[in-house]
Scaffold this motif. Structure first.
Motif, PDB file in Angstrom:
ATOM      1  N   ARG A 143       0.851  -1.187   0.000  1.00 50.51           N
ATOM      2  CA  ARG A 143       0.000   0.000   0.000  1.00 50.51           C
ATOM      3  C   ARG A 143       0.882   1.230   0.000  1.00 50.51           C
ATOM      4  O   ARG A 143       2.015   1.205   0.491  1.00 50.51           O
ATOM      5  N   PRO A 174      -4.441  -0.188  12.596  1.00 50.28           N
ATOM      6  CA  PRO A 174      -5.430   0.826  12.221  1.00 50.28           C
ATOM      7  C   PRO A 174      -6.864   0.323  12.326  1.00 50.28           C
ATOM      8  O   PRO A 174      -7.786   1.091  12.485  1.00 50.28           O
ATOM      9  N   PRO A 227      -9.834   6.396  13.112  1.00 45.55           N
ATOM     10  CA  PRO A 227      -8.541   5.969  12.575  1.00 45.55           C
ATOM     11  C   PRO A 227      -8.617   5.760  11.061  1.00 45.55           C
ATOM     12  O   PRO A 227      -9.671   5.431  10.506  1.00 45.55           O
ATOM     13  N   ALA A 228      -7.481   5.998  10.410  1.00 50.40           N
ATOM     14  CA  ALA A 228      -7.422   5.773   8.965  1.00 50.40           C
ATOM     15  C   ALA A 228      -7.434   4.265   8.710  1.00 50.40           C
ATOM     16  O   ALA A 228      -6.631   3.532   9.283  1.00 50.40           O
ATOM     17  N   VAL A 229      -8.350   3.841   7.914  1.00 48.61           N
ATOM     18  CA  VAL A 229      -8.489   2.407   7.648  1.00 48.61           C
ATOM     19  C   VAL A 229      -8.261   2.169   6.157  1.00 48.61           C
ATOM     20  O   VAL A 229      -8.718   2.931   5.315  1.00 48.61           O
ATOM     21  N   ASP A 230      -7.501   1.117   5.841  1.00 51.65           N
ATOM     22  CA  ASP A 230      -7.286   0.753   4.439  1.00 51.65           C
ATOM     23  C   ASP A 230      -8.501  -0.030   3.956  1.00 51.65           C
ATOM     24  O   ASP A 230      -8.846  -1.081   4.508  1.00 51.65           O
TER      25      ASP A 230
END
Lengths: 645, 398, 140
Positions: free
Chosen positions: B154, B394, C105-108
């Motif tokens: 990513r 995350p 939170p930043a999540v993919d």
């Protein structure tokens, strides 16, 4: 060490060192020895106090003032750290140190095995330090500092068992009620500061006012404001309500703080400010009337109390009222005589009241914490030493002839009759007050011996809580009792009636000094009437209570009920002061809530803006770096194309 | 060549913008991501961007150059550095990235060599060899053995990241273009320090060298014949050298050659800015060398002339004279802008002008060593399997 | 003739590539390598100017850059090691607890591609006679 100031500072420093040491000890494994610093410091201070007494008595100079060291100054206000030693303060110092020593020894036995042993002795030491400082302070604001210091220690010690809600609330009550008086006290100080050429040092202030007589009305106001402070601290009407509740503290605390020393601070303050009060007959009359009302009221309230310590507490209030009575006659007779009478009573009272409290503590110790006189009785065979010492104290308090209480009470009664016959303003009032004082003397004898008979006479009864404790207290507690009993019996006789040592010595105090020395003779009439009343009171008590149970006639029941319920004073205060204050507080809270809502509304705007900008702070370092690089790129683009143009 | 009738600034700006755009597209397409990665488009864009950059360099700064080998090497090493850099950035596998970085370092070392910095080349290779090996170890130690992972597959904001990075490059290139324009415009061309020996002079000296060789070849055989032609050759040779280094007093007054004129006399000439005057060690050395060549040039001519005009011409002696002259001329022609003893002079500079900085760098190294040890030290109890805190992934915010 | 400007242009491009890598790549080690690459670009810049000015001060600066890069490598790798020990990942985006309170939170979102790998070749278990397969059987 022959310098009086050096001696005084040493006396001041010893308890402070003891406080620090005790506090440090309480953190270590030596917490069990926390009483040692206090006992040693007090004993040393007592020895030094006697040396100081002798030194000051030598003359010819009777006032020593230390070099002022500026504590702080702002504008006109300069506050110095300075102490003064004169007969008045040296007598107080010696008395405090002596009584403290024995109470400290008693405490070591009484508090044995308690969880907060180190804390107790640290605060006690701090109290002794503050009290000595209060006595020595030669500056009004310094005096206030120590004044609040003793108040703080009182708060800490009344609330010593802070797990008990009643103790915690009693401590709070004591602190807040005295604070009402302190407000007036501070206002009075600043009024005096203004009147006295911006001086706050006592000696300088008094000297200035002596040379520049101030406005009468202003002076009266200032004196009354000072008296406010004394009323609060010395538990006079109408602010006496805290003192009976303060009995929640350990009994030695009651003996030291709420009988022998701290509550007498108000008396001492007025004695110290006698030069001011002399100039204001109106203020003197107010002081006398306040004292008279308190003395009678408190004596009445003590009549029917069933809690032994509360009887003694009301008795203390009553006796303090007596002292104020004497102080109030200062203008009518002579200031030296009035102050001598008040201080002498203070002096003897310290002995026998401390003794009574300690004896009560001894009883309480043996009874497993029970202090209600209805629950025990006939203890005279069980606790012979305590019985005898209590009897000594009770007799001295009642004013049995030849004991110390008799002589000091007689002096006060003499000052009152003298004032009544002086022909000065308010003479009639002083005559009425003399009658009140005689009545109080009768009541005092009655309730004191009521308590005595109820506790020690009749068949032997011991409450269950006592368990196997029910025996005479150990030597560490009885020896102080015996010593103080000796003081209660003989201190008065030795100090005053035959040698006039006390009055002569106090008469040397420069602020009380007068051209013609006060003359007073032993007045057989006064003494006779007083003795008759005392005998009548004791006789009545013997008649009704010798069986160790309550045996007052049925006709007097309503009066006793009224006394037991404290004349409903607390209820009146509740309705007149506390409720309206509660309503006011509710209104304030509502207004405050409205203002808060307004403030929150204003705060909501930036919060909303912040919510919009907040997602930028997402915690990803690379996102931050990217923002930085992009911003820098934009900025550099601008620079480059500006340069190119 | 200029179909849109743009002015030069617009042309250069357009080239830069195109290169940047292509590079951004290429990197945005090539940076690793789970879906939508276009390798073909990316590579094509990057190649095109490199081509546009080359064109820009050639049209803006390039000039017909005699130094074919240097030019080729420069473009080779540059392409290597940029290409392997692109591989490092876009490669998913960090181990391959580390190898690509090794090639980047080698390529920049080649550029160092072209820039006359051999010691730096060696130092960089040695230091980065160690660093890369260590990094490689880390990669092997810490990377997940198999399968795609968040960190490798990513990218964080590929488009904006590329834009931010190449915006800087574009700005720098445009600024370079502007300074180039400024530097070549009129008088201000002389603002930059001049080389000690220009290319022109180098060519002249090379010409003189061929003449010397020719003259030496002409000394073979019978020396008593064709004296005049031979002497003429010697004279032509003498003049060729004199053109660069000047003539000796014996030749009828001092006459300065172009080297001396450029480096020393310029200040005295009215109208020429004094910044031309070069007085560093290097320039002084070249001037000394030029003076040596000047004296030797005249002496050689006289000696050879006397020798050949004499009754018994000695060919071997004349050849020896000529060889001495040839060595000196060769040295002068080879005089570089930088001191020849790179290491020695670097050391001298470090321990004179930059002594404090050296001490500070040493301290920094020490502190960094201590810091690295302190950071990486495995404290007892802090790193056991039970004490390891949960990784703040995350997906599960702490 | 290769001039100073050629070198400056190349170093600018190299720096840009390094910056892109530093901003976008999430592997801490790759980020570290990209930072080193940016240092290399700066070093080329210095050396080119040294050549241009005819003195060695630029090269001296590059020596200092080498020293600083060595320090950086030591400390950065130690930090990466610590982070890896704590989080068992090299992802720079795993450490986003510094964000403002209340920010999600930043999540993919995109799932990672599933790598399909063929069966890895295995040796036959020891001590067992291999089963002949296919036409081998015919030959036996």
């Amino acid at each position: 060490m022959s310098d009086p100031i050096g001696l005084a500072l040493a006396i001041l420093g010893l308890p402070l060192a003891a406080a620090v040491l005790a506090a440090l000890l309480s953190w270590t494994k030596l917490a069990k020895a926390a009483h040692v610093p206090l006992v040693v410091a007090c004993a040393a201070a007592a020895v030094l106090g006697v040396m100081l007494l002798l030194k000051v008595g030598e003359g010819p100079d009777y006032r020593f003032v230390s070099t002022p060291v500026t504590w702080f100054s702002a504008g006109h206000l300069t506050v110095n750290f300075t102490v003064t030693v004169d007969p008045l303060s040296s007598v107080m110092l010696a008395m405090i140190a002596f009584v403290s020593t024995w109470i400290a020894i008693f405490s070591a036995g009484y508090m044995h095995g308690d969880g907060g042993y180190g804390r107790y002795f640290a605060v006690m030491s701090l109290f002794v330090f503050s009290m000595c400082g209060l006595v020595l302070a030669n500056n009004f604001l310094l005096l206030v500092a120590f004044w609040e210091g003793v108040g703080l220690c009182s708060y800490l010690l009344v609330g010593y068992y802070f797990e008990k809600p009643s103790a915690a609330s009693a401590a709070r009550k004591a602190f807040l009620v005295t604070r009402i008086g302190d407000t007036g006290f501070l206002l009075g100080i600043f009024l005096l500061w203004k009147m006295g050429n911006w001086n706050t040092d006592l000696t300088a202030l008094f000297d200035y006012l002596k040379d520049h007589p101030p406005d009468q009305a202003e002076l009266t106001t200032a004196c009354l404001l000072l008296f406010c402070g004394a009323v609060g601290k010395s538990a006079q009407f109408p602010l006496y309500v805290w003192l009976p509740d303060a009995m929640e503290g350990p009994t030695p605390v009651s003996a030291l703080i709420h009988a022998a020393t701290m509550v007498t601070a108000g008396v001492y303050l007025l004695a110290r400010c006698a030069p001011l009060f002399v100039m204001s007959p109106d203020a003197q009359a107010v002081v006398a009337w306040a004292g008279g009302v308190t003395a009678l009221l408190a004596a009445f309230l003590a009549l029917a109390q069933t809690d032994l310590k509360r009887v003694l507490a009301y008795s203390t209030v009553s006796q303090l009222g007596y002292m104020f009575l004497a102080l109030g006659t200062g203008g009518a007779v002579s200031p030296a005589f009035a102050v001598t009478a008040a201080m002498f009573h203070l002096f003897t009272h310290a002995f026998f009241k401390a003794l009574l409290f300690l004896s009560a503590g001894s009883v309480m110790h043996a009874m497993g914490g029970v202090i209600d006189v209805r629950k025990f009785g006939g203890l005279r065979r069980l606790m012979p030493v305590t019985h005898l010492t209590f009897l000594c104290g009770a007799a001295a308090l009642a004013g049995v002839p030849l004991l110390s209480g008799f002589w000091s009470k007689d002096l006060i009664l003499e000052s009152l009759t003298g004032a009544g016959a002086s022909g000065r303003p308010y003479a009639t009032g002083y005559f009425v007050l003399a009658v009140v004082a005689f009545l109080t003397a009768f009541l005092t004898a009655f309730y004191t011996f009521r308590a005595y008979f109820l506790t020690f006479w009749g068949p032997e009864r011991v409450p269950e809580e006592a368990g196997h404790h029910a025996h005479e207290s150990p030597a560490v507690m009885t020896i102080p009792l015996v010593v103080l009993a000796a003081g209660a019996l003989f201190a008065g006789a030795v100090a005053e009636p035959f040698t006039h040592w006390f009055s002569n010595f106090l008469g040397h105090t420069p602020s009380l000094h007068q051209a013609e020395p006060a003359e007073h003779h032993f007045d057989w009439t006064t003494a006779g009437v007083g003795t008759a009343l005392v005998v009548a009171g004791i006789g009545l008590a013997f008649l009704w209570y010798r069986k160790g149970t309550e045996g007052e006639p049925a006709g007097l029941k309503p009066a006793f009920a009224l006394s037991r319920n404290k004349l409903y004073v607390d209820e009146v205060y509740e309705a007149a002061v506390v409720r309206p204050a509660g309503v006011l507080a509710f209104l304030s809270k509502a207004l405050d809530g409205f203002l808060d809502a307004l403030a929150r509304l204003i705060a909501a705007v930036p919060r909303f803006v912040g919510d919009l900008a907040r997602p930028v702070q997402n915690g990803l370092v690379q996102f931050y770096a990217l923002s930085m690089a992009l911003g820098l790129a934009v900025f550099l683009t601008f620079v480059v194309f500006r340069v190119a143009r | 060549m200029n179909p849109f009738s743009l002015n030069p600034t617009q042309l250069a700006g357009g080239q830069i913008a195109l290169a940047v755009l292509l590079a951004v597209v290429g990197f945005a397409a090539l940076l690793p991501r789970p879906v939508g990665r276009r390798v073909g488009v990316g590579v094509a864009s990057l190649v095109a961007a490199a081509a546009v950059l080359g064109v820009f360099l050639y049209t803006t700064f390039g000039s017909p150059s005699p130094d074919v080998l240097g030019t080729v090497l420069f473009y080779l090493f540059s392409a290597g550095a940029l290409g392997f850099g692109a591989v490092l950035v876009t490669q998913r596998n960090p181990a391959r990235g580390a190898i690509a970085f090794a090639f980047v370092v080698l390529s920049t070392c080649g550029l160092f060599l072209l820039l006359a910095a051999p010691f730096l080349m060696a130092a960089t290779v040695i230091i980065y060899a160690g660093a890369i090996v260590v990094t490689f170890l880390f990669v092997l130690m810490l990377s997940h053995a198999g399968g795609p992972s968040d960190e490798n597959d990513r990218s964080r904001e590929p488009l904006f990241g590329s834009l931010a990075g190449f915006a800087f490059t574009g700005l720098v290139l445009f600024t370079l273009y502007l300074t180039r324009v400024e530097a070549t415009a009129g008088e201000s061309a002389h603002r930059l320090p001049v080389p000690v020996v220009t290319a022109d002079e180098r060519e002249k000296l090379a010409d003189a060298l061929t003449r010397i060789d020719a003259a030496a070849a002409g000394l073979d055989g019978d020396l008593t014949t064709n004296r005049f032609e031979r002497l003429q050759k010697f004279e032509a040779l003498r003049d060729a050298v004199s053109a660069v280094v000047g003539a000796s007093p014996d030749e009828g007054g001092v006459r300065d050659g172009s080297v001396r004129a450029r480096l020393e006399k310029a200040a005295a000439t009215p109208g020429v800015p004094a910044v031309l005057y070069r007085e560093d060690e290097q320039a002084r050395g070249v001037l000394r060398r030029a003076a040596t060549v000047r004296e030797l040039n005249w002496a050689t001519y006289k000696a050879v002339n006397d020798n050949l005009s004499g009754a018994k011409p000695d060919g071997a002696a004349a050849k020896a004279e000529l060889r001495r002259l040839r060595d000196e001329v060769l040295l002068l022609a080879g005089a570089a802008d930088l001191p020849a003893r790179n290491v020695g002079n670097l050391g001298y500079l470090l321990y004179t002008d930059h002594l404090l900085a050296v001490e500070l760098a040493g301290t920094l190294l020490l502190v960094a060593t201590v810091g690295a040890v302190a950071i990486a030290h495995r404290r007892r109890g802090s790193d056991g399997p039970t004490a390891t805190p949960k990784p703040p992934t995350p997906h599960h915010p702490a | 003739m290769i001039t100073l400007w050629h070198y400056l242009a190349v170093s600018a491009a190299l720096f840009g590539i390094g910056l892109v890598g530093f901003l976008t790549r999430r592997n801490l080690i790759t980020m570290f390598l990209c930072a080193e690459m940016m240092l290399q670009a700066v070093a080329v810049n210095f050396v080119a100017f040294a050549r241009h000015h005819g003195n060695l001060h630029g090269q001296v600066f590059v020596l200092f850059i080498l020293a600083v890069a060595a320090c950086e490598a030591g400390v950065a790798l130690a930090l990466i090691l610590m982070l890896y020990r704590r989080g068992k990942t090299l992802d720079a985006s795993a450490w986003q607890t510094l964000r403002e309170l209340g920010v999600p939170p930043a999540v993919d979102t995109d799932p990672l591609p599933v790598e399909t790998r063929g069966e890895e070749p295995r040796l036959a278990d020891a001590g067992v006679r291999p089963e002949p397969a296919g036409e081998e059987a015919a030959r036996v």
